[in-house]
Design an enzyme around this catalytic site. Structure first.
Site, PDB file in Angstrom:
ATOM      1  N   GLU A 105       0.830  -1.207   0.000  1.00  7.79           N
ATOM      2  CA  GLU A 105       0.000   0.000   0.000  1.00  7.79           C
ATOM      3  C   GLU A 105       0.867   1.260   0.000  1.00  7.79           C
ATOM      4  OE1 GLU A 105      -2.378  -1.405   3.384  1.00  7.79           O
ATOM      5  OE2 GLU A 105      -4.149  -1.049   2.146  1.00  7.79           O
ATOM      6  N   GLU A 125      -4.167  -9.294   4.046  1.00  4.10           N
ATOM      7  CA  GLU A 125      -4.977  -8.935   5.225  1.00  4.10           C
ATOM      8  C   GLU A 125      -6.139  -9.894   5.467  1.00  4.10           C
ATOM      9  OE1 GLU A 125      -3.759  -6.948   2.997  1.00  4.10           O
ATOM     10  OE2 GLU A 125      -2.822  -5.234   3.983  1.00  4.10           O
TER      11      GLU A 125
END
Ligand code: NAI
Length: 698
Positions: A105, A125
Site C-alpha cells: 500500500e 490482510e
C-alpha cells in the site's frame, strides 16, 4: 529511527530498516515521514527512492504493535501515504523480496514503482480476517485491473513480480529491474529520468471500472460466499473493490476504512489475529533461549511400520531427509512400504505430485530388521505397540546400539515419557514426538518434554518440526499430554449427555453447527471406539472413582467399534463413510437410561455446546496452571491443528475469553448443580476462577 536517509547526488534514498521484514511500526513510519520532509526541503534533492534493507521491501504492519496504541499512532500509514501523494518531488518505490500488506500500500502511494524479479507481492490482510486498510482495495484495482486485483485481495496469496508485470495494461510497475542486484542502480536511474516530469502521476487519478461490473461482482460474491463460509472478510473484499469502481476515490477510501474498522472488532478477526500470534508464541520455550545449540539431523530411523510409523516416515521423506524403518518381520516392512508407496501414488493420480518426485522420495527410504543398521541415525522415532513392556525392550536396545548424541523419541500417545526415558542411561536424549493420525497429513506435533530432556534436544526437535511443516507445541508429561487429556473431559460430557436425554446425532449436530469438523460420536466411529474402551479399562484401575457414562462401553460390548466394523454409534453401508443414525444404538441408550432411573429431558444445543467446550476450557486451565502447557494460546494451537476446533473461534481458550470468563464460570456453576454430572470436575480451575474474578481473559 528505523528508516535511513541518504543522499546520492540529486536523489535521496529512504531505506526502511526494521528487521526482519521492515514492518511498518511507528518508528519506521516516523522515519519515512522525516525522510520525506528532509527531501522536500533539501534543494539539492530532485527525486526520492524508497526501498527496504535486508530481506524485504516491507512485510506490512509490525506484528509486535498489534493491538497496541502504537499501531494507530500518528503518523499512521494513511498519513504517510498522504504525505507521499503531496510530495512536490517524484518518489520511486524500489521493491524486492517481499512487498506485502501495508508495504504494498505504501508503494502504491508512490509516484513510480520499480520491482526486482522474484519479489512476492500480496495483500494478505484477509488471512487475518480483515481487508486492506490503507488504500489497497482502492489502488490495486486501478493498477492491475479489477479481476486480478480482486483475486489477490480475496485470496491474500502472494504473486511473483515478474508475473504481475505481464498483466496486460498493468500500471503496478513502471519498470522491472534486470535483477535484485541491479535494482538500486536502476531505481536511481529511473528517479533521475523522471526528476523533472510533471504532473506527478498518482494511482488515485487512474480510472477504475469493469465492463460487466454488476454481473462480475455478483459472480464474485457468489463464489466467495461459498468458499468463505464463516468468515466475513472475503465478501467484504468484493464490496470494497466494487466500491473502487463505483465511488470517487476519496469516498472509496472512507468506505474501505469503515469496513476495515468494523471487521477489526469481529470475533472471526480477533480469532485469526490471536492464532497468528499463537503460532509464533508456540515456537518459543520460556527457558530454552533461541540461541540454544542444536544437534544436526541428517538421517532418521523409525521403529514400527504400522499406521503411525509409515505416516511419520513420509514427513521426513517429503523434506528430503533419508529414513530407515525397522520392524520385527519382513512382511510388516513390506506392508508398511507398500502403504507409503500407495499414499504417494494416490497423490500422483490426483496430479498433486510428480512421478519423479515420488521416485526421489522412495529412494530416500530403506528398511531393516536389524538394530545395528540404525546406529548412525541422528534421530530415532519409536512407533511400536502402545505397551510399556514393548517400549521398554525397544528403548533398552536403542540405548545399547545408537551412537552417542542420537535423539531417542517416542510417539506414545498415553504412556509416561519419563518412565520410557528411565529405560536408557541417556534420559537427556529422550523426548516424546506425538504425531497425530494420519501423521503425514495432520499439522500438529506435541513435543513431550520429559523431566530430563535436554534443552538442545528440545530446540532441535522444534526446528525439525518446522522443517517437516508441523505445528509443534511443547507439552509436559501427564496422562494424555495436552490434547488427549482435554478430550477425555469432552468425551465424558458427551457420554453424560446421552444418559440425560440426547441421541448421538443430536450431540454431533450441535457441536458441528458450532464449527467442529466432526462431533464426538462420528469422531469415535472414525478413530475406533475400542481405543477409548481400552483407556477406560485402564482408568477403572488407576482412578476407580472417576464418573463416566457406561454407554460407550456397552457399544463396544456389542462389537460396534466404528467404521472399521461397519457399525458404531452410527450404521455404515459397506465401503461408505456416511453416518446413518442407528435404532439399535438409540434403543441401547434408552434402556441404559431406564436402568439408571433417569427420566430423559430435552437438552438445548446451547447446553450441549457449552458442556463440551467448557469441559475443554476447564481442563485447559488446569493444564496451564500445572505447567504442562507454557501458555493458554498453546492449547488453542493444539485444538485448531489437531482436533478440528473451528478456526474462526480461535481455539477453546480464546473462545472462552471472547465469551467472557465470568460467564464461563457462571455456566460451570450451573452444571455443578446437575445431579447427573460430575460436580467436582465443574469446580472452576483456580486459574480460571482467578482470571474471571479479576475481569481478565486467558
Ligand atoms: P500399529 O499397530 O499400526 O503399528 C505398530 C507397528 O509396530 C506394527 O507394524 C508392529 O509390527 C510394530 N512393532 C511392534 N513391536 C515392535 C518391535 N518391538 N520392534 C519393531 N516393530 C514393532 O500401531 P500405531 O497405530 O501405528 O501406533 C504406534 C504408536 O503410535 C503407539 O505408541 C500409539 O499409541 C501411537 N499413536 C497412535 C496414534 C493413532 O491414531 N493410531 C496417534 C498417535 C500416536
Amino acid at each position: 529511527m528505523t528508516a535511513e536517509y541518504k543522499v546520492h547526488g540529486d536523489v535521496a534514498v529512504i531505506t526502511l530498516q526494521n528487521p526482519p521484514v521492515n514492518g511498518l511500526g511507528h518508528a519506521t513510519r516516523m522515519g519515512i515521514a522525516q525522510g520525506l520532509e528532509q527531501a522536500s526541503t533539501d534543494a539539492a534533492v530532485k527525486a526520492v527512492v524508497i526501498t527496504g534493507a535486508g530481506k524485504a521491501f516491507s512485510g506490512g504492519a509490525d506484528i509486535t504493535e498489534f493491538d497496541t496504541p502504537k499501531a494507530i499512532a500518528e503518523p499512521n500509514l494513511l498519513s504517510v501515504i498522504r504525505m507521499l501523494e503531496a510530495m512536490a518531488k517524484p518518489v520511486v518505490a524500489a521493491l524486492h523480496s517481499v512487498a506485502m500488506g501495508g508495504g504494498l500500500e505504501l508503494a502504491l502511494g508512490c509516484h513510480y514503482r520499480i520491482a526486482a524479479p522474484g519479489a512476492s507481492i500480496a495483500l494478505p490482510e484477509v488471512k487475518l480476517g480483515l481487508i486492506p486498510g490503507a488504500g489497497g482495495t482502492q489502488r490495486l484495482p486501478r493498477v492491475l485491473g479489477v479481476e486480478t486485483a480482486l483475486n489477490m485481495i480475496v485470496s491474500g496469496e502472494p504473486v511473483k513480480s515478474e508475473l504481475l508485470a505481464q498483466v496486460p495494461g498493468q500500471k503496478l510497475f513502471d519498470k522491472m529491474a534486470g535483477s535484485a542486484e541491479s535494482l538500486m542502480e536502476e531505481a536511481l536511474a529511473l528517479a533521475r529520468s523522471v526528476a523533472d516530469a510533471r504532473p506527478l502521476p498518482l494511482v488515485r487519478n487512474l480510472k477504475c471500472s469493469h465492463p460487466q461490473g454488476d454481473a462480475y461482482f455478483q459472480f464474485a460474491r457468489n463464489m466467495v460466499r461459498g468458499m468463505a463460509k464463516n468468515f466475513p472478510a472475503p465478501e467484504k473484499c468484493v464490496d470494497a473493490v466494487e466500491a473502487a469502481t463505483k465511488k470517487k476515490f476519496d469516498d472509496g477510501m472512507v468506505y474501505e476504512r469503515e469496513v476495515f474498522m468494523a471487521l477489526m472488532l469481529t470475533p472471526e478477526c480477533r480469532a485469526l489475529r490471536h492464532l497468528f500470534m499463537a503460532e509464533r508464541a508456540a515456537t518459543k520455550i520460556p527457558d530454552v533461549p533461541s540461541d540454544t545449540p542444536q544437534r544436526e539431523i541428517k538421517s532418521v530411523a523409525v521403529i514400527g511400520a504400522g499406521t503411525m510409523g509409515g505416516g511419520i516416515s513420509m514427513n521426513f521423506l517429503n523434506a528430503g531427509i533419508p529414513v530407515k524403518i525397522l520392524e520385527m518381520k519382513q512382511e510388516a516392512l513390506d506392508r508398511g512400504i507398500a502403504t507409503i508407496r500407495k499414499n504417494y501414488e494416490a497423490q500422483v493420480k490426483k496430479g498433486k505430485l510428480k512421478q519423479e518426485v515420488l521416485d526421489k522420495r522412495m529412494a530416500l527410504l530403506s528398511t531393516t530388521l536389524n538394530y545395528a543398521d540404525l546406529k548412525d541415525a541422528d534421530l530415532v522415532i519409536e512407533a511400536v505397540f502402545e505397551e510399556m513392556g514393548v517400549k521398554q525392550k525397544v528403548f533398552e536396545t536403542l540405548d545399547a546400539t545408537m551412537k552417542p548424541g542420537a535423539i531417542l523419541a517416542s510417539n506414545t500417545s498415553t504412556l509416561d515419557v519419563d518412565k520410557i526415558a528411565a529405560f536408557t542411561k541417556r534420559p537427556q536424549d529422550v523426548v516424546g514426538m506425538h504425531f497425530f493420525s494420519p501423521a503425514n497429513v495432520m499439522k500438529l506435533l506435541e513435543v513431550v518434554r520429559g523431566a530430563k530432556t535436554g534443552k538442545d534436544v528440545l530446540a532441535t526437535v522444534m526446528t525439525l518440526a518446522k522443517k517437516i511443516k508441523k505445528t509443534a507445541v511443547v507439552s509436559g508429561v501427564c496422562d494424555g499430554f495436552i490434547g488427549n487429556r482435554m478430550i477425555e473431559q469432552y468425551s465424558r460430557q458427551a457420554g453424560f449427555l446421552l444418559d440425560e436425554g440426547c441421541t448421538p446425532q443430536q450431540v454431533d449436530k450441535a457441536i458441528e453447527k458450532f464449527g467442529f469438523a466432526m462431533g464426538p460420536f462420528r469422531m469415535g466411529d472414525l478413530a475406533g471406539n475400542d481405543i477409548g474402551w481400552a483407556i477406560r479399562k485402564r482408568r477403572a484401575v488407576e482412578r476407580p472413582n472417576m464418573l463416566y457414562s457406561r454407554t460407550a462401553d456397552k457399544l463396544c460390548e456389542m462389537g460396534r467399534f466404528g467404521q472399521k466394523t461397519g457399525a458404531g454409534w452410527y450404521d455404515y453401508k459397506e465401503g461408505k463413510r456416511d453416518a446413518i443414525p442407528s435404532d439399535v444404538v438409540v434403543k441401547m441408550i434408552e434402556e441404559h437410561r431406564q436402568s439408571l432411573g433417569i427420566t430423559p429431558r430435552k437438552i438445548s444445543d446451547e447446553e450441549i455446546v457449552q458442556r463440551l467446550v467448557f469441559a475443554l476450557v476447564n481442563e485447559g486451565a488446569h493444564i496451564v496452571e500445572d505447567g504442562i502447557a507454557a501458555r493458554a494460546s498453546d492449547i488453542d494451537m493444539v485444538y485448531i491443528t489437531g482436533y478440528g476446533f473451528p478456526i474462526y473461534r480461535g481455539g477453546p481458550m480464546q473462545y472462552a475469553s471472547q465469551v467472557g470468563l465470568f460467564n464461563v464460570v457462571q455456566a460451570m456453576k450451573r452444571f455443578q448443580r446437575n445431579p447427573r454430572d460430575d460436580a467436582k470436575f465443574w469446580e472452576p480451575a483456580p486459574l480460571l476462577a482467578r482470571l474471571a474474578a479479576e475481569g481478565k481473559s486467558f
